[in-house]
Design a protein around this motif. Structure first.
Motif, PDB file in Angstrom:
ATOM      1  N   LYS A   1     -19.429  -3.459 -14.469  1.00 34.29           N
ATOM      2  CA  LYS A   1     -18.831  -2.526 -15.422  1.00 34.29           C
ATOM      3  C   LYS A   1     -19.912  -1.930 -16.313  1.00 34.29           C
TER       4      LYS A   1
ATOM      5  N   THR B   1      -6.841   0.895 -25.233  1.00 33.28           N
ATOM      6  CA  THR B   1      -7.880  -0.098 -25.532  1.00 33.28           C
ATOM      7  C   THR B   1      -7.261  -1.427 -25.946  1.00 33.28           C
TER       8      THR B   1
ATOM      9  N   GLY C   1     -13.049 -12.785 -25.225  1.00 30.32           N
ATOM     10  CA  GLY C   1     -12.738 -11.368 -25.084  1.00 30.32           C
ATOM     11  C   GLY C   1     -12.001 -11.038 -23.805  1.00 30.32           C
ATOM     12  N   SER C   2     -12.104 -11.899 -22.811  1.00 30.95           N
ATOM     13  CA  SER C   2     -11.411 -11.667 -21.538  1.00 30.95           C
ATOM     14  C   SER C   2      -9.968 -12.152 -21.559  1.00 30.95           C
TER      15      SER C   2
ATOM     16  N   ASN D   1     -11.783  -2.483 -23.024  1.00 29.86           N
ATOM     17  CA  ASN D   1     -11.883  -3.743 -23.764  1.00 29.86           C
ATOM     18  C   ASN D   1     -12.782  -3.567 -24.981  1.00 29.86           C
TER      19      ASN D   1
ATOM     20  N   TYR E   1     -18.702  -4.666 -27.112  1.00 28.08           N
ATOM     21  CA  TYR E   1     -18.828  -5.851 -27.969  1.00 28.08           C
ATOM     22  C   TYR E   1     -19.409  -5.370 -29.292  1.00 28.08           C
TER      23      TYR E   1
ATOM     24  N   VAL F   1     -11.929   3.406 -23.714  1.00 25.94           N
ATOM     25  CA  VAL F   1     -12.553   2.100 -23.451  1.00 25.94           C
ATOM     26  C   VAL F   1     -11.458   1.072 -23.185  1.00 25.94           C
TER      27      VAL F   1
ATOM     28  N   CYS G   1     -14.785  -8.955 -17.835  1.00 21.48           N
ATOM     29  CA  CYS G   1     -14.973  -7.675 -18.539  1.00 21.48           C
ATOM     30  C   CYS G   1     -16.381  -7.104 -18.393  1.00 21.48           C
ATOM     31  N   ILE G   2     -17.210  -7.740 -17.542  1.00 22.10           N
ATOM     32  CA  ILE G   2     -18.619  -7.340 -17.496  1.00 22.10           C
ATOM     33  C   ILE G   2     -19.095  -6.970 -16.098  1.00 22.10           C
TER      34      ILE G   2
ATOM     35  N   VAL H   1     -21.050  -1.583 -19.999  1.00 24.23           N
ATOM     36  CA  VAL H   1     -20.834  -2.378 -21.213  1.00 24.23           C
ATOM     37  C   VAL H   1     -21.743  -1.866 -22.320  1.00 24.23           C
TER      38      VAL H   1
ATOM     39  N   GLU I   1     -16.711   0.905 -20.474  1.00 19.33           N
ATOM     40  CA  GLU I   1     -15.476   0.169 -20.196  1.00 19.33           C
ATOM     41  C   GLU I   1     -15.253  -1.000 -21.149  1.00 19.33           C
ATOM     42  N   THR I   2     -16.330  -1.613 -21.639  1.00 22.98           N
ATOM     43  CA  THR I   2     -16.216  -2.764 -22.540  1.00 22.98           C
ATOM     44  C   THR I   2     -17.196  -2.608 -23.695  1.00 22.98           C
TER      45      THR I   2
END
Length: 673
Positions: free
Chosen positions: A302, A476, A532-533, A425, A385, A423, A298-299, A304, A382-383
């Motif tokens: 990308k 999402t 998270g992935s 993730n 946290y 988004v 997810c990173i 983030v 895109e991701t």
């Protein structure tokens, strides 16, 4: 005499570089001549055989002319005498050997010399030059580093070192030897011994210090008077470090350590940066190496964003995310100072490691939905946290409205903005305090989980209070990661214990039976990224926190590892007392990680998937509306009732302790004034 010699040392250190080199060069010329004269004397036993001003004059001119150019070319005069090491000795050996070989050729060419020159003279000249030129530099290094001092005798410590704290170094490897050199240079501590169980070096001398085994620690204390132990074992596993610390607890020694191997390798710290014992070593849990595919999914490449990027968890997430090389990393933070601090740290790392990640620091609050949506859409994030939250249990208990608005409404705003911006993730950082909570903080974090679980079930949710009021297809993938306390976070109990010990005590613990789960911040951040992935949408992941730790036992260990004893009924003359203050508002004796028993393993051994009941979006939307209305009216009894209705297992203990609520009960608000 000592004072005069000390002033000479200071004068030599302060000399300009060119003058220092001239002194070294002059000394080397004299030593070459002395070595040449002794080479003849040792071979023939006749001091008058050598005629440096007559027949052997050419030899005494040739010797320095062949030696000094090699010394200069190989960099002997560029070395700083105080930091003279084994590599410099090798350089000296090369230079002396080459100069001796050239001198031997010169002697061979002059074989018709009227005065006989023995062939073995060159060999004697070689080893004498090696001893004197190398020996002088070793002696001067020790002199400048404060190890031995000529007026007291070559093998005695200087008198100025006698008042320094005596320390033993646990670990006689390269880190231990570097630490000894750094301590001798800094003269803040005096190393007196090594401790190491390696059979090949025990009871031997290294860097002038005896190596004791772990079974000889009491003997070492008696013989050297050591007051502290410095752990110089950066590559040892946490399990091994825990064994060592448990062994050292029996002795009246203050235990500290040099940084871990990864910190040393990254250049963030140096060997001589001594610190208190890492509490993670007491837990003895070795971190599991991240699974690269999960870590990067997810990173990598990308865009983030991390909310709460300047907090304890948020900042570590940013550090870990940077290693996965995102294209852009947005730091979203409402504290200007925290944002500045993490920005400076990460920018320095990006420059040092030549990373291609673009760093974007953004001031903003998750309470402002328009700002969130604008940022997410502008950068096409895109991701996300989501680490922004109020987490201190007593603080939130005394400030109920802010806890609800930040932890619940803030999460709702961020999640809605993520849906509207497309988004892919969204990962929520949750807590074990969300499980059957007894406090407002835990119940608001569980309600934040419920918000994401409800949104994840809706293909096109009508967004509650959204910025544009439109329908949006939900693309999402929402994931929640729940774990316990992290070591070293802001407000953590461990730094407070250390401060109380430094102040002479007492160490305050709320209850003798209180326990908590602990995990290091880097380990938690790595597992959050990997969990998270794995989510499919609405997943609650629980991290394996190991065994819960009794806080009172932790306090006792820290006291003993500080070289002090615990004052108790059994030991009334101890140094530091442990004082029990009673549970704080909303505090539980035991924390849990699961609401029910429905848990399943995942592809990662440290991450479990929990299946828990949740509300539909329509039901939750109505409940949130009533909750926010009660907050706006400062109706805290109603807030408590609605939290109990929404959060399974929420059983608040005691009265409402919100400061505003309590003050208004004492002094009702005069609406007419």
């Amino acid at each position: 005499m000592l004072r005069f010699a000390e002033s000479v040392r200071t004068w030599l250190v302060r000399l300009p570089r060119q003058q220092k080199r001239l002194i070294q060069l002059s000394a080397d010329v004299l030593l070459v001549w002395l070595a040449l004269w002794l080479a003849f004397f040792i071979r023939l036993g006749d001091p008058w055989f050598v005629d440096p001003f007559g027949g052997h004059a050419w030899l005494f001119v040739t010797a320095p002319l062949t030696a000094i150019p090699f010394f200069v070319r190989l960099g002997m005069y560029r070395a700083v005498m105080r930091y003279f090491g084994s590599d410099a000795l090798i350089t000296i050996a090369k230079a002396v050997t080459l100069s001796a070989l050239v001198l031997a050729l010169a002697v061979y060419w002059r074989s018709n010399e009227p005065k006989l020159i023995p062939r073995s003279m060159v060999f004697n000249y070689w080893w004498l030059s090696l001893m004197m030129i190398g020996g002088l530099r070793l002696a001067m290094r020790h002199y400048f580093m404060g190890g031995w001092f000529a007026p007291e005798g070559f093998f005695k410590y200087r008198s100025v070192d006698k008042g320094l704290p005596k320390v033993a170094i646990y670990g006689a490897g390269s880190a231990g030897n570097q630490l000894v050199a750094a301590l001798r240079m800094g003269r803040a501590m005096r190393p007196v011994a090594f401790i190491d169980d390696e059979p090949n070096i025990t009871n031997r001398m290294i860097s002038g210090l005896r190596v004791y085994t772990s079974s000889q620690i009491q003997q070492m204390i008696n013989e050297t008077g050591a007051e502290e132990v410095l752990l110089a074992i950066p590559s040892a596993s946490r399990g091994r470090r825990r064994e060592i610390l448990e062994d050292l607890e029996r002795y009246p020694l203050h235990v500290r350590s040099v940084p871990g191997f990864m910190d040393l390798a990254s250049g963030r710290v140096k060997v001589e940066d001594i610190q208190e014992v890492d509490i993670a070593d007491l837990l003895g849990r070795d971190a599991v190496t991240p699974q690269e595919a999960l870590f990067l999914k997810c990173i990598k490449d990308k865009i983030v964003m991390v909310t709460g990027a300047g907090g304890s968890i948020g900042s570590e997430l940013c550090r870990q995310i940077l290693t996965a090389q995102p294209r852009t990393l947005l730091l979203f933070e409402h504290s200007e100072y925290n944002l500045y601090s993490i920005q400076m740290e990460l920018e320095a790392r990006i420059e040092r490691e030549a990373l291609r990640t673009r760093l974007v620091p953004i001031l903003g609050s998750i309470r402002t939905s328009e700002r969130l949506l604008d940022v997410l859409r502008t950068w096409h994030v895109e991701t996300v946290y989501h680490a922004a939250a109020y987490k201190h249990v007593p603080m939130v208990e005394h400030n109920v409205a802010e806890g609800v608005l930040n932890n619940v409404l803030g999460t709702l705003n961020t999640a809605q903005a993520a849906v509207q911006a497309g988004v892919a993730n969204f990962v929520l950082i949750s807590t074990d305090k969300a499980v059957r909570p007894t406090n407002v903080m835990g119940s608001t974090k569980r309600l934040a989980e419920l918000v994401l679980q409800a949104l994840s079930q809706e293909a096109a949710p009508v967004l509650f209070g959204s910025a544009d009021g439109l329908h949006h297809v939900n693309k999402t993938r929402f994931t929640m990661v729940r774990f316990g306390n992290v070591l070293g976070s802001s407000g953590s109990v461990i730094p407070r214990f250390y401060q109380q010990i430094r102040n002479g005590g007492p160490v305050t613990v709320t209850h003798p039976n209180i326990t908590r789960y602990f995990m290091t911040i880097p380990e938690a951040a790595q597992l959050v990224i990997q969990a998270g992935s794995m989510g499919q949408g609405g997943d609650v992941f629980v991290l394996d926190m190991g065994q819960p730790v009794k806080i009172a036992d932790l306090a006792e260990k820290l006291i003993r590892l500080s070289g002090l004893s615990v004052c108790s009924e059994k030991n009334p003359t101890g140094d530091i007392a442990i004082e029990y203050t009673g549970l704080r508002p909303g505090e539980k004796l035991y924390e849990e990680l699961l609401i029910g028993d429905n848990v399943s393993p995942t592809e990662h051994p440290m991450i479990m998937r929990a299946s828990e009941e949740h509300f539909s979006w329509d039901v939750l939307k109505g409940l949130l509306g009533r909750l926010l209305e009660a907050v706006e009216k400062d109706d805290y009894p109603q807030v408590r009732l609605l939290l109990r209705e929404a959060v399974s297992g929420y059983v608040p203990e005691g009265e409402i302790v919100d400061w505003v609520y309590q003050q208004r009960r004492i002094q009702p608000l005069d609406l007419g004034s």
